[in-house]
Design an enzyme around this catalytic site. Structure first.
Site, PDB file in Angstrom:
ATOM      1  N   ARG A 165       0.820  -1.212   0.000  1.00 38.53           N
ATOM      2  CA  ARG A 165       0.000   0.000   0.000  1.00 38.53           C
ATOM      3  C   ARG A 165       0.857   1.267   0.000  1.00 38.53           C
ATOM      4  O   ARG A 165       0.533   2.267   0.634  1.00 38.53           O
ATOM      5  CB  ARG A 165      -0.955   0.004   1.202  1.00 38.53           C
ATOM      6  CG  ARG A 165      -1.889  -1.204   1.233  1.00 38.53           C
ATOM      7  CD  ARG A 165      -2.804  -1.262   0.022  1.00 38.53           C
ATOM      8  NE  ARG A 165      -3.631  -2.467   0.052  1.00 38.53           N
ATOM      9  CZ  ARG A 165      -3.322  -3.629  -0.554  1.00 38.53           C
ATOM     10  NH1 ARG A 165      -2.210  -3.722  -1.259  1.00 38.53           N
ATOM     11  NH2 ARG A 165      -4.125  -4.669  -0.475  1.00 38.53           N
ATOM     12  N   SER A 197     -11.413  -1.530   2.394  1.00 39.84           N
ATOM     13  CA  SER A 197     -10.659  -1.821   3.614  1.00 39.84           C
ATOM     14  C   SER A 197     -10.097  -0.523   4.183  1.00 39.84           C
ATOM     15  O   SER A 197      -9.346   0.174   3.503  1.00 39.84           O
ATOM     16  CB  SER A 197      -9.528  -2.801   3.323  1.00 39.84           C
ATOM     17  OG  SER A 197     -10.041  -4.029   2.858  1.00 39.84           O
ATOM     18  N   GLU A 203      -5.751   3.063   5.494  1.00 39.69           N
ATOM     19  CA  GLU A 203      -5.403   2.995   4.075  1.00 39.69           C
ATOM     20  C   GLU A 203      -5.792   4.273   3.342  1.00 39.69           C
ATOM     21  O   GLU A 203      -5.004   4.780   2.544  1.00 39.69           O
ATOM     22  CB  GLU A 203      -6.091   1.788   3.409  1.00 39.69           C
ATOM     23  CG  GLU A 203      -5.377   0.466   3.626  1.00 39.69           C
ATOM     24  CD  GLU A 203      -5.817  -0.600   2.623  1.00 39.69           C
ATOM     25  OE1 GLU A 203      -6.235  -0.215   1.514  1.00 39.69           O
ATOM     26  OE2 GLU A 203      -5.725  -1.780   2.952  1.00 39.69           O
TER      27      GLU A 203
END
Length: 342
Positions: free
Chosen positions: A164, A242, A338
């Site tokens: 990420r 998410s 995130e």
């Protein structure tokens, strides 16, 4: 090029959060970036790049010039003996690219079906799902410098894709955050195709169906079914997918946590580290279904925060921080969001 003013961004982010862009320019070709850079008013102003808004929590109005990426285009650029090279415009929805590749007979992205967002944002976040990440398929990206307006092609290794993360999120020396914008992406899909099947939920699908050698289309359909069963559709319930990264710890840290919570879901990584399931930890702390104002933890998947109606960004952030403190108090692990929090 047309500059739109005081644009409501509620429909431009998948969380459905209210915010206003003071100035917005729709980028429909790479040359539009150069026009913004050369503009007497916009050129020197701070800029914010907006794709599908699927990785974003808006808590305030945006004074920066919003570059709304809408560059189209999908094509097979080259077919080699060892790979298909696919090129896509930054504004193409990611799932549209995956579906097109499967339908055209260019397999290799099917595990990442139904990930929200645009193609241009995919390398920034190094998106991934079900055993596959963007870094496994990226060939290169075309970027435009937000100071000079010059185009540059960056090979995959320069993009520094990690979990990420990428050079496009880094603001230190060598980082490109706020300095460039991706206008097109090239993907390398290896030949011969090899299915990626090591993920538990895909193994369950094989057992349920009795199919031990699935086709790319079958994997695509399985992934879509799995995601739809546990993740809310942003068109129905606002969310950013998410919300927290799965934390990575040392084997020693993992053993310590297992000593206190034997059931914790964890996955060994190739480098010897251990990835912990953030959703399991959040659920273990009792957060599933809990709310703060209009923001809530999704009752089917604790890793997802949702907009139950008229949630504001501040409520989402308050809920996220409460979850972080709760998980830290029990596990000694600080969860990292995130999405970008603005």
């Amino acid at each position: 090029m047309r500059v739109e003013r005081d644009v409501n961004l509620k429909s431009c982010n998948t969380f459905g959060l209210p915010a206003t862009a003071r100035r917005l320019v729709r980028i429909r070709e790479a040359a539009d970036v150069r026009r913004v850079v050369d503009h007497p008013e916009l050129g020197r102003a701070p800029k914010f790049v907006l794709g599908g808004g699927s990785n974003l929590v808006l808590t305030k109005d945006l004074d920066a010039v919003v570059l709304k990426m809408e560059i189209p285009g999908l094509r097979l650029l080259e077919e080699r003996t060892d790979a298909w090279i696919i090129e896509a415009g930054a504004g193409v929805p990611w799932h549209e690219l995956v579906r097109w590749c499967v339908e055209q007979g260019y397999p290799g992205l099917e595990n990442m079906a139904l990930i929200p967002g645009t193609v241009g944002a995919a390398p920034v976040q190094n998106i991934g799902a079900y055993g596959l990440e963007m870094k496994d398929r990226l060939d290169s990206v075309e970027v435009m410098d937000l100071v000079t307006g010059r185009p540059v092609r960056l090979p995959a290794e320069v993009c520094q894709l990690a979990y990420r993360d990428s050079v496009f999120k880094q603001s230190g020396p060598g980082g490109l955050a706020g300095k460039s914008v991706i206008t097109s992406v090239r993907l390398r899909l290896p030949k011969p195709w090899q299915p990626v099947l090591g993920y538990l939920e895909l193994e369950r699908k094989m057992a349920e169906t009795g199919i031990s050698a699935p086709t790319p289309r079958q994997i695509f359909d399985w992934v879509c079914a799995i995601r739809r069963a546990k993740l809310p559709d942003p068109a129905v319930i606002g969310n950013a997918g998410s919300f927290f990264k799965n934390p990575v710890v040392t084997p020693e840290q993992c053993r310590d946590i297992i000593g206190r919570d034997p059931g914790i879901v964890h996955y060994p990584m190739p480098d010897g580290s251990i990835k912990l399931a953030a959703g399991w930890m959040i659920d273990a702390c009792g957060w599933k279904g809990k709310t703060v104002g209009g923001a809530a933890v999704y009752e089917k998947q604790a890793l997802v925060l949702v907009n139950r109606g008229e949630a504001r960004g501040a409520e989402v952030v308050t809920l996220a921080r409460a979850i972080q403190e709760s998980v830290y108090g029990r596990f000694g692990i600080r969860l990292e969001p995130e999405p970008v929090l603005l």
